[in-house]
Each structure stands twice: as C-alpha cells, then as structure tokens.
Design a protein around this motif. Structure first.
Motif, PDB file in Angstrom:
ATOM      1  N   LEU A   1      12.131 -24.558 -37.830  1.00 29.31           N
ATOM      2  CA  LEU A   1      12.810 -23.251 -36.929  1.00 29.31           C
ATOM      3  C   LEU A   1      13.571 -24.892 -36.510  1.00 29.31           C
ATOM      4  CD1 LEU A   1       9.899 -21.370 -35.763  1.00 29.31           C
ATOM      5  CD2 LEU A   1      11.578 -21.386 -37.100  1.00 29.31           C
ATOM      6  N   THR A   2      14.014 -25.934 -35.941  1.00 30.71           N
ATOM      7  CA  THR A   2      15.231 -26.859 -35.864  1.00 30.71           C
ATOM      8  C   THR A   2      16.282 -26.973 -37.069  1.00 30.71           C
ATOM      9  OG1 THR A   2      14.271 -29.193 -35.931  1.00 30.71           O
ATOM     10  CG2 THR A   2      13.791 -27.419 -33.734  1.00 30.71           C
ATOM     11  N   ASN A   3      16.481 -26.648 -37.348  1.00 32.29           N
ATOM     12  CA  ASN A   3      16.746 -26.958 -39.380  1.00 32.29           C
ATOM     13  C   ASN A   3      18.267 -25.959 -39.084  1.00 32.29           C
ATOM     14  OD1 ASN A   3      17.885 -26.949 -41.411  1.00 32.29           O
ATOM     15  ND2 ASN A   3      16.024 -28.043 -42.380  1.00 32.29           N
ATOM     16  N   PRO A   4      19.193 -26.328 -38.927  1.00 31.11           N
ATOM     17  CA  PRO A   4      20.013 -25.212 -38.732  1.00 31.11           C
ATOM     18  C   PRO A   4      19.957 -24.370 -40.410  1.00 31.11           C
ATOM     19  CG  PRO A   4      20.924 -27.691 -39.606  1.00 31.11           C
ATOM     20  CD  PRO A   4      18.953 -27.768 -38.717  1.00 31.11           C
ATOM     21  N   HIS A   5      20.006 -24.946 -41.597  1.00 24.23           N
ATOM     22  CA  HIS A   5      19.883 -23.887 -42.343  1.00 24.23           C
ATOM     23  C   HIS A   5      19.288 -22.645 -42.679  1.00 24.23           C
ATOM     24  CE1 HIS A   5      22.173 -27.100 -44.984  1.00 24.23           C
ATOM     25  NE2 HIS A   5      21.395 -27.683 -44.446  1.00 24.23           N
ATOM     26  N   THR A   6      17.749 -22.832 -40.936  1.00 25.17           N
ATOM     27  CA  THR A   6      16.707 -21.576 -40.958  1.00 25.17           C
ATOM     28  C   THR A   6      16.795 -20.408 -40.058  1.00 25.17           C
ATOM     29  OG1 THR A   6      15.086 -22.771 -39.568  1.00 25.17           O
ATOM     30  CG2 THR A   6      14.414 -23.150 -42.175  1.00 25.17           C
ATOM     31  N   SER A   7      18.255 -20.991 -38.809  1.00 24.15           N
ATOM     32  CA  SER A   7      18.833 -20.849 -37.714  1.00 24.15           C
ATOM     33  C   SER A   7      18.737 -19.044 -38.358  1.00 24.15           C
ATOM     34  CB  SER A   7      20.336 -21.167 -36.978  1.00 24.15           C
ATOM     35  OG  SER A   7      20.988 -20.955 -38.230  1.00 24.15           O
ATOM     36  N   MET A   8      18.606 -18.615 -39.621  1.00 28.61           N
ATOM     37  CA  MET A   8      19.547 -17.584 -39.597  1.00 28.61           C
ATOM     38  C   MET A   8      17.707 -16.313 -39.680  1.00 28.61           C
ATOM     39  SD  MET A   8      19.550 -17.161 -43.718  1.00 28.61           S
ATOM     40  CE  MET A   8      20.990 -18.713 -44.190  1.00 28.61           C
TER      41      MET A   8
ATOM     42  N   LYS B   1       2.015 -14.215 -42.924  1.00 25.90           N
ATOM     43  CA  LYS B   1       0.929 -12.839 -43.347  1.00 25.90           C
ATOM     44  C   LYS B   1       1.273 -13.025 -45.111  1.00 25.90           C
ATOM     45  CE  LYS B   1       1.752  -9.706 -39.098  1.00 25.90           C
ATOM     46  NZ  LYS B   1       2.133  -8.731 -38.292  1.00 25.90           N
ATOM     47  N   ARG B   2       2.159 -13.059 -45.497  1.00 27.05           N
ATOM     48  CA  ARG B   2       2.287 -13.090 -46.664  1.00 27.05           C
ATOM     49  C   ARG B   2       2.016 -14.241 -48.081  1.00 27.05           C
ATOM     50  NH1 ARG B   2       5.607  -9.638 -49.988  1.00 27.05           N
ATOM     51  NH2 ARG B   2       6.353  -8.036 -48.622  1.00 27.05           N
ATOM     52  N   GLY B   3       1.627 -15.589 -46.906  1.00 30.70           N
ATOM     53  CA  GLY B   3       1.507 -16.512 -47.257  1.00 30.70           C
ATOM     54  C   GLY B   3       2.306 -17.452 -47.610  1.00 30.70           C
ATOM     55  N   VAL B   4       3.184 -17.407 -47.487  1.00 33.13           N
ATOM     56  CA  VAL B   4       4.495 -18.418 -47.932  1.00 33.13           C
ATOM     57  C   VAL B   4       5.513 -18.831 -46.882  1.00 33.13           C
ATOM     58  CG1 VAL B   4       5.269 -15.981 -49.523  1.00 33.13           C
ATOM     59  CG2 VAL B   4       6.416 -16.302 -47.766  1.00 33.13           C
ATOM     60  N   SER B   5       6.029 -19.747 -47.017  1.00 35.05           N
ATOM     61  CA  SER B   5       6.419 -20.492 -46.117  1.00 35.05           C
ATOM     62  C   SER B   5       8.318 -21.577 -46.450  1.00 35.05           C
ATOM     63  CB  SER B   5       6.444 -22.123 -46.919  1.00 35.05           C
ATOM     64  OG  SER B   5       6.965 -22.902 -47.804  1.00 35.05           O
ATOM     65  N   ILE B   6       8.784 -21.199 -45.128  1.00 31.97           N
ATOM     66  CA  ILE B   6      10.116 -20.790 -44.690  1.00 31.97           C
ATOM     67  C   ILE B   6      10.693 -22.268 -45.837  1.00 31.97           C
ATOM     68  CG2 ILE B   6      11.931 -22.234 -43.385  1.00 31.97           C
ATOM     69  CD1 ILE B   6      10.451 -21.567 -41.179  1.00 31.97           C
ATOM     70  N   ASP B   7      10.253 -22.819 -46.307  1.00 33.21           N
ATOM     71  CA  ASP B   7      10.168 -24.153 -47.497  1.00 33.21           C
ATOM     72  C   ASP B   7      10.958 -23.544 -48.762  1.00 33.21           C
ATOM     73  OD1 ASP B   7      10.374 -25.893 -45.886  1.00 33.21           O
ATOM     74  OD2 ASP B   7       8.915 -26.704 -46.190  1.00 33.21           O
ATOM     75  N   GLN B   8       9.837 -22.181 -49.140  1.00 31.84           N
ATOM     76  CA  GLN B   8       9.939 -21.324 -49.976  1.00 31.84           C
ATOM     77  C   GLN B   8      10.411 -20.687 -50.084  1.00 31.84           C
ATOM     78  OE1 GLN B   8       5.289 -20.602 -50.082  1.00 31.84           O
ATOM     79  NE2 GLN B   8       5.383 -20.286 -51.599  1.00 31.84           N
ATOM     80  N   VAL B   9      10.780 -19.887 -49.117  1.00 31.07           N
ATOM     81  CA  VAL B   9      11.883 -18.717 -48.800  1.00 31.07           C
ATOM     82  C   VAL B   9      12.938 -19.624 -48.983  1.00 31.07           C
ATOM     83  CG1 VAL B   9      13.413 -17.926 -47.008  1.00 31.07           C
ATOM     84  CG2 VAL B   9      10.368 -17.615 -47.494  1.00 31.07           C
ATOM     85  N   MET B  10      13.565 -20.753 -48.199  1.00 31.00           N
ATOM     86  CA  MET B  10      14.877 -21.194 -47.963  1.00 31.00           C
ATOM     87  C   MET B  10      15.320 -21.613 -50.052  1.00 31.00           C
ATOM     88  SD  MET B  10      16.288 -21.399 -45.138  1.00 31.00           S
ATOM     89  CE  MET B  10      17.549 -22.556 -46.133  1.00 31.00           C
ATOM     90  N   ASP B  11      13.895 -22.295 -50.514  1.00 30.45           N
ATOM     91  CA  ASP B  11      14.154 -22.448 -51.872  1.00 30.45           C
ATOM     92  C   ASP B  11      14.680 -21.170 -52.654  1.00 30.45           C
ATOM     93  OD1 ASP B  11      14.177 -24.348 -54.311  1.00 30.45           O
ATOM     94  OD2 ASP B  11      12.548 -23.083 -54.884  1.00 30.45           O
TER      95      ASP B  11
ATOM     96  N   ILE C   1      12.072  -8.251 -43.692  1.00 24.56           N
ATOM     97  CA  ILE C   1      13.819  -8.887 -44.730  1.00 24.56           C
ATOM     98  C   ILE C   1      12.677  -8.090 -45.817  1.00 24.56           C
ATOM     99  CG2 ILE C   1      13.786 -11.487 -46.028  1.00 24.56           C
ATOM    100  CD1 ILE C   1      13.956 -12.747 -43.045  1.00 24.56           C
ATOM    101  N   LEU C   2      13.675  -7.595 -46.882  1.00 24.63           N
ATOM    102  CA  LEU C   2      13.317  -7.134 -48.023  1.00 24.63           C
ATOM    103  C   LEU C   2      12.236  -8.251 -48.899  1.00 24.63           C
ATOM    104  CD1 LEU C   2      12.511  -4.559 -49.384  1.00 24.63           C
ATOM    105  CD2 LEU C   2      14.826  -5.190 -50.357  1.00 24.63           C
ATOM    106  N   PHE C   3      11.024  -8.372 -48.842  1.00 27.04           N
ATOM    107  CA  PHE C   3      11.441  -9.084 -50.166  1.00 27.04           C
ATOM    108  C   PHE C   3      10.301  -8.342 -51.472  1.00 27.04           C
ATOM    109  CE2 PHE C   3       9.652 -12.384 -46.970  1.00 27.04           C
ATOM    110  CZ  PHE C   3      10.456 -13.368 -47.692  1.00 27.04           C
ATOM    111  N   ARG C   4      10.239  -8.812 -52.820  1.00 26.00           N
ATOM    112  CA  ARG C   4       9.962  -7.910 -54.132  1.00 26.00           C
ATOM    113  C   ARG C   4       9.585  -8.359 -54.443  1.00 26.00           C
ATOM    114  NH1 ARG C   4      13.427  -6.487 -56.785  1.00 26.00           N
ATOM    115  NH2 ARG C   4      13.182  -3.855 -57.039  1.00 26.00           N
ATOM    116  N   PRO C   5       8.631  -7.671 -55.513  1.00 28.18           N
ATOM    117  CA  PRO C   5       7.874  -8.608 -56.831  1.00 28.18           C
ATOM    118  C   PRO C   5       8.782  -9.157 -57.671  1.00 28.18           C
ATOM    119  CG  PRO C   5       7.155  -6.127 -56.344  1.00 28.18           C
ATOM    120  CD  PRO C   5       8.547  -6.174 -55.614  1.00 28.18           C
TER     121      PRO C   5
END
Length: 538
Positions: free
Chosen positions: A16-23, A34-44, A288-292
């Motif tokens: 959360l202190t990473n500027p790339h995740t400030s969004m 809740k979805r079982g995903v990490s910020i690293d996965q989302v950023m990737d 945020i929208l997630f899709r299959p």
C-alpha cells in the motif's frame, strides 16, 4: 505470480506504500482479499494490459508424419487392447467444461427479435428481406429439433399447439417461447442442459450424452464411471436435478455406477478489467470489475483432480448413439497410446534417477524417444553437452504431465490447431495455438497459419501424475505469455478484458504433447442452434 496474504492494516502492508498501487483504496484491498487474489497478482494483470502478450514463435504447422500421427487399423486395435489391459486398477475420469452459457447459440435469433418492431404477421417477410437465412432455417425446421415436444407442451398449456402456431404464422412467438424465462428459457441456460438429440421419442441433453459416453469408454473394472463437470454457480442446481432424474436410468441401461462431481470456476481466477486507458474499470457502486478468465481458469479445477487417466472433452461435442462408435474406439486408442508412452517414460525416469552417470548409448536412446515418440526436437546444443547435463536435461524434459490429443482434418471450423513452436533454448515442440497467438501481418506467421491442415476438437487424454504416483503442480507447466486481451462492453462502456492462457493452449504449453489424427465423425460441435440440424445430430 504467487499470491500472498494481505494484512488488514495499511501500515503493515508494504504494497500500500508502493506508488504503483496508490490507485487502490482500502475497500479495493478487501475486495481482492474476498476473491483470494493479491495486489501482486492484480498489478501483474494491469501490466499485461500495458505491454500485451507476445505472439508465438511458430515454425510450421503440424501435419501428418510431421507432428501428427496417423494410426493404422491394426495400431488402433493394438492401443485399444492395451488400454483394456492397463486400465485395471487405475482411476479413470472424464473432465467436461460445462459452464458455458448457450446465449451465443442463439445470437442470430436474438438479433432478429431485437431488430424487429413490426406486426407479428410481417416477421417472416422481415427475415426474408434481411436475408436472415439462419433464422429462417430454424423456423422452417422447428419440428426437427429434439426440444420440439417441450415447445409443443408449452403451447398446449396455453390452449394452442406448436403445429397451430406454425400454421398461423406466429413464428416470432415461437422463437420468443424458446428463449425467454417465461418459456423454455434456453437463452439463459448452459448448453449442457439443452436437448441435443432425440432418443426413443424423448429429448436427450448434452449432459446426458456425456453420461452415456462415459459409460462406453471411461468405465473402470469395478463398473464405476467418474465424471467431473465444471459448472456456473447459478446453474449447478439445474445439473444436479437433471442428474438425480436420469442417473439411475443410464446406470441401469449400461450396468455402471456413476460418480459425478461438480466444481465451479474459482473467484481467484477472475481477472481485473480496465478502461481504454488501462485504468481499473469501476462499477457504479465503486467496486472494481473482475471478469472470468476464460477456460484457462479451469486449470485450477483440473489441478484438484485425482485420477490416473483423464479424458477431456467439451460439453457441446457429442454425437447421437448411432455415431458414437468412432468416438468410443478412438478415445480408447488415445488412452492406450497414453499408457504406452507413460510406461516407457516411467522406465526411463527410473533409470535416470538411479544412474547418476548413464551411458552414452542410453542417453542417445532416450533422446531418440523424446524426438520421435514425444515429438519434441531437442536443441542443437544438447549433443554438445556433458553427459551429466544431458541426463539432467532429459530428466527435466520427460518428468512432466503428458497429453495425447486428437486432431481432425480442418474443414473450415473456427478455432485453434496444431503447430510446431520454437522455445527459447533452441528446442521445438508441439502446441495447440489460436489465431490470436499469431501475428497475421507477418508473412511467415500468415503462411504458417494458412498451411494448417488440422483442427483442435478438444479431444484430450491426459496423465497428470508422475512416475512416483504424485500429482504434478500444473501451474509449473503453464506459459504465462500466452494469454490475450479482448474488448467488451459493460453498462454501455467499453472495457478491456484479460483472458488467461487457454486450458488446452498455453495452460498446457510445457506438457509432453502427442497429436493423433482422429476421424471427423468424432467431432460434432454445437456452436449455433442450426448445428443441431446437421445430419450428424438428426
């Protein structure tokens, strides 16, 4: 990228202190959790939208005697016999992706209904003026579909009949009755729950056809038939109800015991969607929208399976009983070839593990096996390696999941096919590739794609356990560079979607792969409703 736990405290979470995740806001982090995903996965995933995916380094199309085996009649029978012998004591399982909605089957019908606003009696004339031949074809042959009696019963409850509706020219009402929830609701059901064929005067769904098929080639020596369907959450009860209603009928008919299981695509495999500026797409409620993530997400489901031999086939590729013979014969032959290759791989791996310094003769024999029987061309540097390095390379090359894939002659069906693809180490192997993985403005890519002679019907027999009996971790053999990006629409706005490497494409890119030609009679998919009017479904 491996997931990790996300602490609830902002101060404890370095991401959360990473500027790339400030969004992202705190509520976004909770949504991810809740979805079982990490910020690293989302950023990737977000970075994928920025950089895209590279095209495959295709060399040439796989053809007969160059990547695709053509079995003679005696070979087919030999492998069928081998399967019958080797399957004793093994757990067999049929894996069927069945979560796809049937909406696309009726695309032309929906478009015709939505674009017409005139009087009922003018509907057929409207279709003729617009040259909507596929819709006219459905209307003209409506009594030939397996759901004809269901439609008739629906109208009889309203004091009419299907024949009367036809004679009165009420064709638009007939189509609506097929699709809407107040009618048969086919437009909102998955393909598996639709009647595809008529047997003894009654409709048989695609789901039921897979029960029948499973009885014919996936029956264990104890008469058990294991079938696993991946389904959508909203339709699972429909599948279970149909199973309860039909299971005993087919168990008695084929003298088997069905063990049917269902699983759902995991939320953690959904991918983040973005706007055209590659920013996370937010819904009206701010989420945020997630899709299959496409059928590649089902690698997670397959990874959870415990079986020695797994048959994979799509829900909509089924034939009526009179045409099942070739399907059953070749499914057994492919499984026999799989067991033969598995046995030889296990022997070689056992030798490599026990002999730290194998002879050059043994190493050469194994290299020939990999190139000629597993259709994997070793890199030129292999012959120059020291014996210990050759041993390690061969050990790594053979110690992986194995799949034997049926391929049919390409007769114009859309979809992927078999190709030779170059790897970064100079080796060349077989892959099932889609058109989206080609750079069509490249003359070489375009030429290779056009030269393809065969089509991928999703006809796989797999082994996902190693020579010690342990399950492989299938994610280790996926190529993350083989996903793709598409543009969709959500609430009237354009949205970019990310699809994971396809289950039989990039998700299996680093498996040992063998292609075998199978007869076109084993492939009868139903992509549109008019496909059910083809002779193979009548």
């Amino acid at each position: 990228m491996p997931g990790r736990n996300i602490p609830s405290s902002r101060s404890d979470n370095p991401s959360l202190t990473n500027p790339h995740t400030s969004m992202f806001q705190e509520k976004d982090i909770l949504q991810f959790r809740k979805r079982g995903v990490s910020i690293d996965q989302v950023m990737d995933q977000l970075s994928r939208f920025e950089k895209g995916f590279p095209s495959l380094n295709v060399v040439r199309a796989a053809t007969i005697n160059d990547g695709i085996l053509k079995l003679g009649e005696q070979e087919v029978q030999r492998y069928v016999t081998l399967y019958k012998e080797k399957k004793k004591g093994l757990k067999l399982l049929k894996f069927v992706p069945a979560s796809g909605a049937a909406t696309r089957m009726f695309k032309d019908l929906y478009e015709a209904l939505n674009s017409f606003s005139g009087e009922e009696q003018d509907f057929t004339a409207f279709l003729e003026q617009r040259n909507l031949h596929s819709v006219l074809n459905v209307i003209n042959h409506i009594t030939e579909f397996a759901f004809r009696d269901d439609l008739d019963m629906l109208f009889r409850k309203k004091g009419s009949s299907l024949n009367k509706m036809i004679s009165e020219g009420r064709t638009r009402e007939i189509l609506q009755a097929m699709l809407i929830s107040e009618g048969l609701n086919y437009g909102n059901l998955p393909k598996g729950l639709l009647p595809f064929h008529k047997v003894n005067g009654k409709g048989r769904t695609a789901f039921e056809e897979h029960l029948v098929e499973g009885s014919l080639y996936c029956r264990q020596t104890d008469s058990r038939v294991n079938i696993h369907f991946t389904v959508s959450p909203e339709h699972e009860s429909g599948f279970r109800n149909l199973l309860d209603a039909r299971k005993e009928l087919y168990a008695s008919l084929f003298d088997v015991r069905f063990h049917v299981h269902f699983s759902r695509q995991k939320l953690s495999t959904d991918t983040i969607a973005v706007d055209l500026n590659n920013k996370p797409f937010r819904l009206e409620n701010g989420e945020i929208l997630f899709r299959p993530g496409g059928h590649g997400a089902l690698l997670e489901n397959l990874n959870d399976i415990e079986a020695d031999i797994i048959f994979i086939k799509n829900i909509d590729n089924v034939a009526p009983d009179r045409l099942k013979q070739d399907t059953v014969l070749y499914k057994k032959a492919l499984a026999g070839l799989l067991t033969d290759l598995s046995s030889r791989i296990n022997i070689y791996l056992g030798l490599l593990e026990t002999e730290s310094n194998p002879s050059s003769v043994l190493l050469s024999e194994m290299a020939d096996f990999i190139e000629h029987d597993l259709s994997f061309i070793l890199p030129a540097s292999f012959r120059k390696m020291r014996a210990t390095d050759q041993r390690n390379y061969l050990l790594s090359r053979m110690d992986r999941p194995l799949r034997v894939c049926g391929m049919v002659r390409n007769e114009g069906e859309p979809g992927g096919g078999p190709f030779w693809v170059a790897n970064s180490d100079g080796s060349t192997g077989l892959q099932i590739a889609e058109s989206t993985q080609f750079k069509m403005n490249d003359p070489h890519h375009a030429r290779v794609f056009r030269s393809s002679t065969h089509f991928n019907p999703v006809d796989l027999v797999c082994r996902i356990i190693d020579h010690h009996g342990n399950r492989y971790r299938l994610h280790r053999f996926r190529d993350p560079e083989t996903g793709f990006i598409s543009t969709r629409s959500k609430d009237g706005r354009d949205v970019k979607a990310l699809e994971l490497p396809g289950l039989w494409n990039g998700a299996m890119a680093h498996w040992n792969t063998v292609f075998v030609e199978v007869p076109p009679t084993t492939f009868s998919p139903v992509k549109t409703i008019t496909d059910l009017l083809r002779k193979e479904h009548q």
